[in-house]
Structure formats: C-alpha cells, structure tokens
Write a protein that holds these residues in place. Structure first.
Motif, PDB file in Angstrom:
ATOM      1  N   LYS A   1      -5.754   3.479   1.837  1.00 17.21           N
ATOM      2  CA  LYS A   1      -6.588   2.392   2.333  1.00 17.21           C
ATOM      3  C   LYS A   1      -5.827   1.071   2.376  1.00 17.21           C
ATOM      4  O   LYS A   1      -6.071   0.232   3.236  1.00 17.21           O
ATOM      5  CB  LYS A   1      -7.833   2.251   1.456  1.00 17.21           C
ATOM      6  CG  LYS A   1      -8.846   3.368   1.644  1.00 17.21           C
ATOM      7  CD  LYS A   1     -10.118   3.075   0.859  1.00 17.21           C
ATOM      8  CE  LYS A   1     -11.154   4.167   1.091  1.00 17.21           C
ATOM      9  NZ  LYS A   1     -12.411   3.899   0.347  1.00 17.21           N
ATOM     10  N   LYS A   2      -4.918   0.896   1.421  1.00 18.79           N
ATOM     11  CA  LYS A   2      -4.159  -0.349   1.358  1.00 18.79           C
ATOM     12  C   LYS A   2      -3.173  -0.484   2.506  1.00 18.79           C
ATOM     13  O   LYS A   2      -2.874  -1.598   2.934  1.00 18.79           O
ATOM     14  CB  LYS A   2      -3.411  -0.441   0.022  1.00 18.79           C
ATOM     15  CG  LYS A   2      -4.284  -0.753  -1.181  1.00 18.79           C
ATOM     16  CD  LYS A   2      -4.788  -2.183  -1.141  1.00 18.79           C
ATOM     17  CE  LYS A   2      -5.542  -2.542  -2.410  1.00 18.79           C
ATOM     18  NZ  LYS A   2      -6.054  -3.920  -2.379  1.00 18.79           N
TER      19      LYS A   2
ATOM     20  N   GLY B   1       0.812  -1.214   0.000  1.00 13.50           N
ATOM     21  CA  GLY B   1       0.000   0.000   0.000  1.00 13.50           C
ATOM     22  C   GLY B   1       0.841   1.257   0.000  1.00 13.50           C
ATOM     23  O   GLY B   1       0.514   2.245  -0.673  1.00 13.50           O
TER      24      GLY B   1
ATOM     25  N   ASP C   1      -1.506   4.109  -1.795  1.00 10.42           N
ATOM     26  CA  ASP C   1      -2.938   3.946  -1.575  1.00 10.42           C
ATOM     27  C   ASP C   1      -3.180   3.898  -0.068  1.00 10.42           C
ATOM     28  O   ASP C   1      -2.896   2.876   0.574  1.00 10.42           O
ATOM     29  CB  ASP C   1      -3.433   2.661  -2.235  1.00 10.42           C
ATOM     30  CG  ASP C   1      -4.951   2.509  -2.141  1.00 10.42           C
ATOM     31  OD1 ASP C   1      -5.571   3.215  -1.322  1.00 10.42           O
ATOM     32  OD2 ASP C   1      -5.498   1.669  -2.880  1.00 10.42           O
TER      33      ASP C   1
END
Length: 244
Positions: free
Chosen positions: A68-69, A61, A66
C-alpha cells in the motif's frame, strides 16, 4: 520563448502576454494546485503534484515491503503523467485544426467537473480516499502541463522546487547585478506564496473544518473564477491572445 517574442511585436492594442500568464492569475492557479496537494496529503498521505515526495514515499514503501505504501504513490505518478498527456492531446489537435485558441479553457472546464465530482458525496460510496487522490493527481497533471508561463518567464505551478530555486536565484541576481531581477524574484515569490496559501487551506479545511472532501469545491471555485475572468477580459480586449 519565441511565442512571447512574437506577442511583443504585435500591435499595441493587444496585450503583451496571454491571459493566463499574468502574475495574479498564475498565483490563483498555484493556489488551486496547493489546495489539491494539501487535501491529498491530509486525506490520503500522498501528494497530488509534488512528485518528488511521491517518489520518496514509493521508495520507502518498497524498503519496508508494504504494497500500500508503494502502490498508491506509484499509481499517483502514472496518472499524473496521463493528465499531462491529455493536455498534450488538447494542444496537438488545437494547433492542428487552427480553428481555436481556447484549448486552455477546455482544460480548466475538465478540471472543474472532476473536482466537483471528487468533492461530492456521489463518489464517496464508490471510491476510497486514495482513489480520489488519484483523480486529483490526474487533474494536477493536466494543469501542470497547461500553464507554465509567467509573463516572459517559465515557471511550474506544480513544480514547487523550481519556484523556490528561481525565487532565490533572482533575489541574489538582483542584489549582485541588476535591480530589475528583484521584480522577477517578487513574481516567483508571489506564485510560491499562492501555493503555500492554497496548501494551508486545503490541508487545514480537510482536517479541521466540516468541509472535508467538499474542500475540493473551493479549488473548483478558484478555477471557475479564472474562466469568468478570461471571458470578461476577452470582451474588453477582443484581440487578446487567450491560449497559454
């Protein structure tokens, strides 16, 4: 290990190791862990107990930028640690007061309550799936720090890499050295199989059955069976040591 040695020196009317150290019950605990992991992987894309997997997801992530990752697995790692810390608090005050040897029962009771809540429709309207997964990681942290003895051997019911390593280690020690190591290999393999069965049920039922989030009630039922079993065993063997 000193604890196990002291237990072996006790009178013969007592059992040789604490209740939750028995192979069958260690396997049931591993099944509960596997079902939690299978459920969170299918529903939230992260693990409840396999923290090495969460570290990889976290790193990935970060690499693809990202939030959220990488935020979700990071939170999972942190709350897992908080769950382990809570078990440490249980054991600290239980040992300090010297009034009870049943702190492991309180851990299981807390797990059952949280799992029933997570599997109910009550929280569904307030929490997202990844937040439910965080609560399960907290539960797994409690469980992992509470139960880690298999007869006279150390094992991790949330550390699957250790189970695989120990299984093959004792397999080849049994083939190359003493045959008694093959029994130890079988013990680790039995617990590993329990985790795999639990993982299959948790993942498959969460995705294909109508159970969905109610799959967690299956995990709660497994832990409830452990409580009943310990109660019945205590009545049959009053001198039995129950704490882990």
């Amino acid at each position: 290990m000193q604890q196990n040695q002291s237990i072996l020196k006790k009178p013969t009317n007592e059992l040789q190791f604490p209740f939750f150290d028995r192979p069958l019950l260690a396997t049931i605990i591993a099944m509960a862990t596997g079902s939690m992991d299978g459920f969170t992987y299918i529903t939230a894309g992260q693990f409840a107990t396999v923290l090495s997997g969460n570290v990889i997801i976290f790193s990935y992530g970060i690499g693809i930028n990202d939030p959220k990752k990488w935020l979700h697995p990071l939170f999972s790692i942190l709350v897992f640690g908080c769950g382990a810390a809570l078990t440490a608090i249980f054991t600290h005050f239980a040992n300090k007061s010297r009034k009870t040897h049943y702190w492991s029962h309180w851990v299981i009771c807390a797990e059952i309550i949280l799992l029933l809540l997570c599997g109910s429709n009550t929280l569904q309207n307030y929490l997202e799936t990844w937040q439910i997964a965080l609560i399960i990681s907290f539960i797994a942290g409690m469980q992992g720090n509470a139960f880690h003895q298999l007869e006279n051997y150390h094992y991790g019911n949330v550390a699957i890499t250790n189970l695989v390593q120990s299984t093959f280690n004792y397999l080849f020690l049994g083939l190359l050295e003493s045959r008694s190591n093959l029994r130890t290999c079988r013990l680790y393999l039995q617990v590993l199989t329990g985790f795999a069965i639990g993982g299959f049920f948790g993942a498959y039922s969460a995705k294909h059955f109508l159970l969905g989030r109610h799959t967690l009630w299956f995990t709660a039922a497994l832990l409830f069976c452990l409580l009943i079993g310990s109660y019945l065993s205590k009545k049959r063997h009053p001198n039995e040591q129950i704490n882990d």
